[in-house]
Design an enzyme around this catalytic site. Structure first.
Site: not given
Ligand code: ATP
Ligand code: LTN
Length: 342
Positions: A126, A206, A209
């Site tokens: 980041k 991965k 969002k």
């Molecule tokens: P960004 O990817 O935009 O940084 P994010 O989607 O990871 O954000 P977070 O709020 O950081 O969102 O994550 C919330 C939860 O969702 C965490 O427990 C994270 O591990 C899980 N998570 C996020 N993306 C995935 C994914 N692609 N597969 C499985 N778990 C996920």
């Protein structure tokens, strides 16, 4: 008539987990968030005392637009409930409503080393995209405060959070060792399937969002048509077999998604699609995705439109979260030698 002996109600182990309301372009929660985290949070309500936060203070580390942050914070709280988190059973609250999180983060900042924060993968990634602020650097310390304040035994998260959880454990152990037993050392809970849902456009990344390419991510608010289109355009591997494997990252991801959405194993899905082509597979996968997402989206809109009810849930959550968090913070203050007035 004999009355059964009165037994003390068993104290259930404590779960803490949380999501950021925004972490980039601001499209809302994704099926990655649902499958990797939320779906398990819902299951865990049966056996655990669950505390689920919307970590709006964490979101400030990348300077979201105030109006967007306000909206998305409420969206995420509503999405928790739409996914099946029952506010009668679990504690749902906004992090900024509980000042103890920032206070406890300060205490832990005095315990964390520069080196251990510097080596965090998320910080490294980041800080390349955004000019690195101190908040981004100490983000995992605030995360440790979130968890430790509730004396959580278990933290259900996706694979990407493993490193942060290791830091939370280290900080708890260090504090306990330096003073005396204060914080529960939390265990991480990572699901076997779906812990890392991959991008539909690049299966080595991965699903996120904040991906710039909207085709890469399925949001929990996407319409059935949008979901079908995204699946239709999802990249596949060369060859035509519906088979998973290390050499087939795209199909592995799609088959896992199919498995989660239909409640079958990847092996059973492979059997089911034996001899069939990509088009047929994708059509069935899209149906399964729509069937999983559609009821959540419907409930989400209903909850989001009842402002007063959502407000009441978050108010009650904040009161209870403050009560629980303050109990731990007071204990930590005292151990560290901060003066408590009679
Ligand atoms: P960004 O990817 O935009 O940084 P994010 O989607 O990871 O954000 P977070 O709020 O950081 O969102 O994550 C919330 C939860 O969702 C965490 O427990 C994270 O591990 C899980 N998570 C996020 N993306 C995935 C994914 N692609 N597969 C499985 N778990 C996920
Ligand atoms: N960094 C986490 C969000 C988060 C979290 C937490 C998760 C903040 N505090 C406490 C579990 C427990 C993420 O998902 N990106």
């Amino acid at each position: 008539m004999n009355t059964p002996p009165q037994t003390q109600p068993q104290k259930r182990p404590i779960i803490f987990s949380a999501m950021q309301p925004t972490s980039g372009s601001g499209g809302g929660l994704t099926i990655g968030n649902y499958i990797g985290a939320l779906k398990n949070w819902v299951e865990l309500q049966k056996d655990y005392d669950c505390v689920y936060g919307v970590v709006d203070l964490h979101a400030l580390t990348i300077h979201p637009e105030p109006a967007a942050l306000r909206k998305q914070t409420l969206d995420v709280a509503a999405m928790y409930i739409a996914s099946g988190i029952d506010p009668e059973k679990s504690l749902v609250f906004l992090q900024s409503h509980v000042p103890a999180h920032a206070q406890c983060a300060w205490l832990l900042n005095c315990f964390a080393s520069m080196g251990e924060c510097q080596k965090m993968t998320q910080f490294k990634e980041k800080s390349e995209k955004h000019s690195a602020r101190v908040g981004l650097f100490t983000y995992p310390v605030l995360q440790a405060a979130d968890i430790l304040l509730y004396q959580a035994n278990l933290v259900p998260v996706g694979e990407d959070q493993k490193q942060h959880l290791e830091l939370s454990r280290n900080l708890a152990e260090r504090f306990n060792h330096h003073y005396s037993e204060t914080f529960t050392v939390p265990e991480v809970f990572i699901p076997k399937v779906g812990a890392r849902v991959m991008s539909l456009q690049d299966p080595t990344k991965k699903m996120s969002k904040s991906d710039e390419n909207p085709k890469a991510t399925i949001f929990l608010t996407d319409s059935a048509d949008e979901i079908r289109n995204k699946i239709k355009r999802a990249v596949t591997d060369s060859g035509s077999e519906i088979r998973s494997g290390d050499d087939r990252p795209a199909l592995t991801n799609l088959l896992e998604l199919y498995g989660v959405a239909t409640g079958t194993s990847v092996e059973a899905a492979e059997q089911h699609f034996l001899g069939k082509g990509y088009a047929e597979f994708k059509a069935e996968l899209a149906d399964a995705m729509v069937a999983m997402v559609e009821p959540i989206t419907k409930r989400f809109h209903a909850i989001r439109n009842d402002k007063a009810a959502l407000n009441a849930i978050l108010k009650k959550g904040a009161e209870e979260a403050n009560r629980r968090a303050m109990r731990t913070l007071r204990k930590a203050y005292k151990k560290m030698g901060l003066v408590e007035l009679e």
